[in-house]
Design a protein around this motif. Structure first.
Motif, short mmCIF file in Angstrom:
data_model
loop_
_atom_site.label_atom_id
_atom_site.label_comp_id
_atom_site.label_asym_id
_atom_site.label_seq_id
_atom_site.Cartn_x
_atom_site.Cartn_y
_atom_site.Cartn_z
N GLU A 70 -59.44 -35.47 36.86
CA GLU A 70 -58.76 -34.19 36.66
C GLU A 70 -59.59 -33.27 35.74
O GLU A 70 -59.68 -32.06 35.97
CB GLU A 70 -57.36 -34.45 36.09
CG GLU A 70 -56.58 -33.20 35.69
CD GLU A 70 -56.26 -32.26 36.85
OE1 GLU A 70 -56.64 -32.55 37.99
OE2 GLU A 70 -55.65 -31.21 36.59
N ARG A 73 -62.34 -31.86 37.80
CA ARG A 73 -61.84 -30.82 38.70
C ARG A 73 -61.72 -29.49 37.97
O ARG A 73 -62.07 -28.44 38.49
CB ARG A 73 -60.49 -31.23 39.27
CG ARG A 73 -59.95 -30.28 40.34
CD ARG A 73 -58.52 -30.58 40.70
NE ARG A 73 -57.61 -30.32 39.60
CZ ARG A 73 -57.08 -29.11 39.34
NH1 ARG A 73 -57.38 -28.07 40.10
NH2 ARG A 73 -56.25 -28.93 38.32
N ARG A 74 -61.20 -29.56 36.74
CA ARG A 74 -61.03 -28.32 35.98
C ARG A 74 -62.37 -27.66 35.64
O ARG A 74 -62.46 -26.45 35.50
CB ARG A 74 -60.25 -28.59 34.68
CG ARG A 74 -58.80 -28.89 34.95
CD ARG A 74 -58.07 -29.30 33.70
NE ARG A 74 -56.70 -29.69 34.01
CZ ARG A 74 -55.74 -28.82 34.25
NH1 ARG A 74 -55.96 -27.53 34.19
NH2 ARG A 74 -54.52 -29.25 34.55
N ASP A 78 -65.13 -24.57 42.05
CA ASP A 78 -64.91 -24.55 43.49
C ASP A 78 -63.83 -25.53 43.92
O ASP A 78 -63.50 -25.62 45.08
CB ASP A 78 -66.21 -24.88 44.24
CG ASP A 78 -66.78 -26.22 43.83
OD1 ASP A 78 -66.55 -26.62 42.66
OD2 ASP A 78 -67.46 -26.86 44.65
N ALA A 79 -63.27 -26.31 42.96
CA ALA A 79 -62.29 -27.31 43.37
C ALA A 79 -60.90 -26.97 42.83
O ALA A 79 -60.74 -26.15 41.98
CB ALA A 79 -62.70 -28.69 42.91
N TRP B 33 -48.81 -36.11 39.44
CA TRP B 33 -49.61 -36.64 38.35
C TRP B 33 -50.13 -35.50 37.48
O TRP B 33 -50.65 -34.51 37.99
CB TRP B 33 -50.79 -37.46 38.87
CG TRP B 33 -51.48 -38.20 37.75
CD1 TRP B 33 -51.17 -39.43 37.28
CD2 TRP B 33 -52.54 -37.71 36.94
NE1 TRP B 33 -51.97 -39.76 36.23
CE2 TRP B 33 -52.82 -38.73 35.99
CE3 TRP B 33 -53.27 -36.53 36.90
CZ2 TRP B 33 -53.80 -38.59 35.02
CZ3 TRP B 33 -54.26 -36.39 35.93
CH2 TRP B 33 -54.52 -37.43 35.00
N ASP B 35 -50.67 -32.31 34.97
CA ASP B 35 -50.08 -30.98 34.83
C ASP B 35 -49.56 -30.47 36.16
O ASP B 35 -50.01 -30.87 37.22
CB ASP B 35 -51.15 -29.99 34.32
CG ASP B 35 -51.64 -30.38 32.94
OD1 ASP B 35 -50.89 -31.08 32.23
OD2 ASP B 35 -52.77 -30.00 32.59
N ASP B 37 -49.99 -27.76 37.62
CA ASP B 37 -50.92 -27.03 38.48
C ASP B 37 -52.05 -27.94 39.01
O ASP B 37 -52.91 -27.49 39.74
CB ASP B 37 -51.52 -25.82 37.74
CG ASP B 37 -52.31 -26.24 36.52
OD1 ASP B 37 -52.05 -27.34 36.00
OD2 ASP B 37 -53.19 -25.48 36.09
N GLY B 38 -52.03 -29.19 38.64
CA GLY B 38 -53.03 -30.12 39.18
C GLY B 38 -52.64 -30.55 40.58
O GLY B 38 -51.47 -30.49 40.95
N PRO B 39 -53.62 -30.96 41.39
CA PRO B 39 -53.31 -31.29 42.78
C PRO B 39 -52.92 -32.75 43.02
O PRO B 39 -52.45 -33.09 44.10
CB PRO B 39 -54.64 -30.99 43.49
CG PRO B 39 -55.68 -31.29 42.46
CD PRO B 39 -55.06 -30.96 41.11
N PHE B 40 -53.11 -33.60 42.03
CA PHE B 40 -53.00 -35.04 42.30
C PHE B 40 -51.57 -35.56 42.22
O PHE B 40 -50.76 -35.09 41.43
CB PHE B 40 -53.86 -35.83 41.31
CG PHE B 40 -55.32 -35.53 41.41
CD1 PHE B 40 -56.06 -35.95 42.51
CD2 PHE B 40 -55.96 -34.80 40.41
CE1 PHE B 40 -57.41 -35.66 42.60
CE2 PHE B 40 -57.32 -34.52 40.51
CZ PHE B 40 -58.05 -34.95 41.61
N SER B 60 -56.98 -28.64 48.73
CA SER B 60 -57.36 -28.25 47.37
C SER B 60 -58.82 -28.58 47.08
O SER B 60 -59.40 -28.05 46.14
CB SER B 60 -56.43 -28.89 46.35
OG SER B 60 -56.43 -30.28 46.46
N PHE B 61 -59.41 -29.45 47.86
CA PHE B 61 -60.83 -29.75 47.69
C PHE B 61 -61.65 -29.37 48.92
O PHE B 61 -62.85 -29.15 48.83
CB PHE B 61 -61.05 -31.25 47.41
CG PHE B 61 -60.70 -31.66 46.01
CD1 PHE B 61 -61.65 -31.56 44.99
CD2 PHE B 61 -59.43 -32.10 45.69
CE1 PHE B 61 -61.34 -31.93 43.69
CE2 PHE B 61 -59.12 -32.47 44.39
CZ PHE B 61 -60.07 -32.38 43.39
#
Lengths: 79, 136
Positions: A70, A73-74, A78-79, B33, B35, B37-40, B60-61
């Motif tokens: 995570e 990603r941050r 681009d992700a 999982w 925050d 705004d996270g994608p997981f 998202s990826f």
């Protein structure tokens, strides 16, 4: 192994609820149609083996590794 | 892109045919999982709580990812249109998070309304079993 000979458009019944039909024979390829109940998963054998392996490798992700992921990603715009 | 579990009131997914490698498990809880705004999300087996998968909405990826679900699968999951489907990819982290990959070849497809789910092997397009999340 049970061995049966079938022609195109002929079928094999397995277990009373799975039907495998020979649709077409062309050269060294055979097209099969498979009718199975919803709880029976049907895959090409080699794909199945690869998927099993991939799923086992993916199982039980380490929480700290997920946190790292995570953070990564941050950092990536681009992700 | 947050199309995942917030849409599901009770996010329990039912895999009628199980998951390759884990034939004994059928039901998974889908839990957000980290925050908001996270994608997981984490998918945890209800039969074996030690069995978990990390999943992510592939868009998202991989913004160009457009999986085509075959008619048989759509029928099995009761999907009348693409809007009925929630698509998730299983993530493999491996030894190093920078090398994490997503399984785009065999996404998890969920009927948003019934929560019937399956890991579906795509039969069209050339998509990888291990797509790097971070540029490769």
């Amino acid at each position: 192994m049970l061995v049966l000979t079938r022609r195109p458009n002929q079928s094999i019944m397995i277990g009373g609820n799975i039907v495998v039909t020979v649709l077409e024979v062309r050269g060294d390829q055979v097209r099969l149609g498979i009718k199975a109940p919803r709880d029976v998963d049907v895959h090409r054998d080699e794909v199945w083996a690869e998927l099993q392996q991939a799923n086992r490798a993916a199982a039980l992700p380490d929480r700290s590794a997920v946190e790292s992921l995570e953070r990564l990603r941050r950092q990536k715009p681009d992700a | 892109m947050t199309m995942a579990s917030t849409d599901l009131e009770v996010p329990t997914l039912n895999f009628a045919a199980g998951i390759p490698g884990f034939p004994e498990v059928r039901q998974f809880a889908l839990v957000w999982w980290g925050d908001e705004d996270g994608p997981f999300s984490i998918m945890t087996s209800l039969e074996d709580s030690s069995l978990e998968f990390l999943v992510v909405p592939p868009l998202s990826f991989f913004p160009d990812y457009a999986p085509e679900i075959d008619d048989d699968t759509a029928e099995r999951l009761g999907l009348a249109s693409a809007d009925d489907a929630l698509v998730l990819a299983i993530v493999t982290i491996g030894d190093d998070p920078t090398g994490a990959t997503a399984n785009l070849l065999a996404p998890i497809v969920v009927n948003r309304h019934t929560r019937e789910a399956a890991q579906v092997v795509l039969t069209t397009g050339d998509v990888p079993l291990r797509a790097p999340l971070f540029g490769g």
